[in-house]
Design a protein around this motif. Sequence first.
Motif, PDB file in Angstrom:
ATOM      1  N   ARG A 141     -14.973   1.200 -29.286  1.00  0.00           N
ATOM      2  CA  ARG A 141     -15.887   2.337 -29.036  1.00  0.00           C
ATOM      3  C   ARG A 141     -16.264   2.432 -27.553  1.00  0.00           C
ATOM      4  NH1 ARG A 141     -18.814  -1.063 -32.267  1.00  0.00           N
ATOM      5  NH2 ARG A 141     -20.251  -2.382 -31.121  1.00  0.00           N
ATOM      6  N   ASP A 142     -16.383   1.277 -26.878  1.00  0.00           N
ATOM      7  CA  ASP A 142     -16.726   1.307 -25.443  1.00  0.00           C
ATOM      8  C   ASP A 142     -15.611   1.987 -24.647  1.00  0.00           C
ATOM      9  OD1 ASP A 142     -19.083  -0.216 -25.854  1.00  0.00           O
ATOM     10  OD2 ASP A 142     -17.934  -2.076 -25.750  1.00  0.00           O
ATOM     11  N   LEU A 143     -14.363   1.682 -24.994  1.00  0.00           N
ATOM     12  CA  LEU A 143     -13.227   2.276 -24.278  1.00  0.00           C
ATOM     13  C   LEU A 143     -13.217   3.794 -24.471  1.00  0.00           C
ATOM     14  CD1 LEU A 143     -10.575  -0.383 -25.332  1.00  0.00           C
ATOM     15  CD2 LEU A 143     -11.495  -0.082 -23.018  1.00  0.00           C
TER      16      LEU A 143
ATOM     17  N   GLY B 230     -14.051   5.266 -32.462  1.00  0.00           N
ATOM     18  CA  GLY B 230     -13.398   4.101 -31.856  1.00  0.00           C
ATOM     19  C   GLY B 230     -12.570   3.322 -32.866  1.00  0.00           C
ATOM     20  N   ASP B 231     -11.494   2.752 -32.366  1.00  0.00           N
ATOM     21  CA  ASP B 231     -10.577   1.963 -33.210  1.00  0.00           C
ATOM     22  C   ASP B 231     -10.757   0.506 -32.812  1.00  0.00           C
ATOM     23  OD1 ASP B 231      -8.431   0.607 -34.289  1.00  0.00           O
ATOM     24  OD2 ASP B 231      -6.902   1.953 -33.461  1.00  0.00           O
ATOM     25  N   GLU B 232     -11.233  -0.324 -33.741  1.00  0.00           N
ATOM     26  CA  GLU B 232     -11.565  -1.713 -33.408  1.00  0.00           C
ATOM     27  C   GLU B 232     -10.423  -2.691 -33.708  1.00  0.00           C
ATOM     28  OE1 GLU B 232     -14.009  -1.945 -31.529  1.00  0.00           O
ATOM     29  OE2 GLU B 232     -15.132  -0.128 -31.968  1.00  0.00           O
ATOM     30  N   SER B 233      -9.212  -2.219 -33.679  1.00  0.00           N
ATOM     31  CA  SER B 233      -8.065  -3.122 -33.841  1.00  0.00           C
ATOM     32  C   SER B 233      -8.011  -4.109 -32.676  1.00  0.00           C
ATOM     33  CB  SER B 233      -6.751  -2.329 -33.838  1.00  0.00           C
ATOM     34  OG  SER B 233      -6.781  -1.344 -34.838  1.00  0.00           O
ATOM     35  N   TYR B 234      -7.579  -5.332 -32.942  1.00  0.00           N
ATOM     36  CA  TYR B 234      -7.567  -6.339 -31.878  1.00  0.00           C
ATOM     37  C   TYR B 234      -6.618  -5.945 -30.756  1.00  0.00           C
ATOM     38  CZ  TYR B 234      -7.598 -10.746 -29.428  1.00  0.00           C
ATOM     39  OH  TYR B 234      -7.746 -11.694 -28.464  1.00  0.00           O
ATOM     40  N   SER B 235      -5.457  -5.425 -31.095  1.00  0.00           N
ATOM     41  CA  SER B 235      -4.534  -5.038 -30.022  1.00  0.00           C
ATOM     42  C   SER B 235      -3.954  -3.662 -30.306  1.00  0.00           C
ATOM     43  CB  SER B 235      -3.427  -6.075 -29.859  1.00  0.00           C
ATOM     44  OG  SER B 235      -2.404  -5.841 -30.796  1.00  0.00           O
TER      45      SER B 235
END
Length: 457
Positions: free
Chosen positions: A293-295, A63-68
């Motif tokens: 990660r959820d997405l 997962g990529d935790e970038s804000y946008s």
Amino acid sequence: MEPYRIKVVEPIPQPTRQQREEALKRVHYNLFDLRAEEVTIDLLTDSGTGALSAAQLAAGMAGDESYSGSRSFYRFHEAVTELTGYAHILPAHQGRAAERILFSTLLEPGRIVLANTHFDTTRANVELAGAEARDLPCAEARNLDSPAPFKGNIDLDALAATLAGPDGSRVAMVVMTITNNGGGGQPVSMDNLKRTSALCRRYGVPFFLDAARFAENAWLVTRHEAAYRDRTPRQVAEEAFRLADGCMMSAKKDAIVHIGGFIGLNDPELAQRCELLLIATEGFATYGGLAGRDLDMMAQGLTEVTEPAYLAERADVAAHLAQRVRAAGVDIIEPPGMHALYLNAGRLLPHIPPHHFPGHALACQLYLEGGIRSAELGSLYLGEEDEQGNPVKSAPYELVRLALPRRVYTRSHYDHVGDTLARIAKRADSVHGFRIVEQSPILRHFRATLAPVPVES
Ligand SMILES: *Cc1c(COP(=O)(O)O)cnc(C)c1O
């Protein structure tokens, strides 16, 4: 057989009978107040309780935790777009958040939402927006014992009459819940979806799917609707989404994740208004209150859930448990469906009047006898009393729902449920009811405290 093997396990709690008795007393006979570690087999809900696959966990790690604009969002977006075909996809943290955003954007006081049956949070969010939630279930749904295959259908005559009648101009949208959770988890046929879609187009009314269990609905369509016998569940699901103008989805069901949801829409102007509310109340449009990660795990879950081997086994396990329950002499809402079995507690415990809650009595026995947690869907949930505590309204049926978490319990766990129910059914006339000691003004089943009412002899 299960089309997977087990790689990670979690011990299940095995409290003694005495510990269960003490726990029930401590929580004043409200099963919501049990600690989960006091429950052996937890069939309270199939929502967010599924087991992740190795591929989902791996996707989550990437997962990529970038804000946008995260990589995770684009993967999620592609998976949902391919499945549904909608032009605009907005993530939300769960189904009711999607409902709140869509309804508070689309509805106004005085408007009406028509549905095969509104799920309880769906109804609550329609009403919070000041609109009326009106159910139009098909006639077969009223007969719990009928094995008709598509008891989740909307009543097309009632729908056409409402759209053409004096209330027609007030109808803001039509919602089809697939499968029909409020109506015993029964599926909706493609024929019914197509005719509903055509009626909505004719009257210019937006048509939405409440798609929490779209894959289970698709599976049952391939089994029972002749025109779809040779299609895959994935093909059926893709076609179903394309009959509607949009959807709301609780991904905690048929995306097999612990948290997540989304809205799908074709109308660009509506999508833009929903997006503003999403950003103000859930999170930026590329994460909607979720972690990257959820997405990613949702995207992966949405591809796994339509696999025929997975769906075939899920239907088979429900049928297996249904067989054990019938053999124990307990009636269920027929046919059994996939995400839950609904036990007819009113019929099993005719000596307990509705205001002493036969469904709740059976749910407490299931816990006491077998450490099994279930959900009452009877007069504790739907009934009402006046200020003196006299019953003024009871539920149409006294039911107990055994929800089946995805990929969590095996057939031997369900055999334990069947055996426990058989022991209870043998001495059903000694099961006692309950009275309410304290209750809250709304949603009382969550917070009520109760006390046993001895069986009269
Ligand atoms: C669970 C459910 C919802 C609400 O979703 P949450 O993720 O629990 O907020 C809405 N509609 C249906 C049909 C559901 O089963």
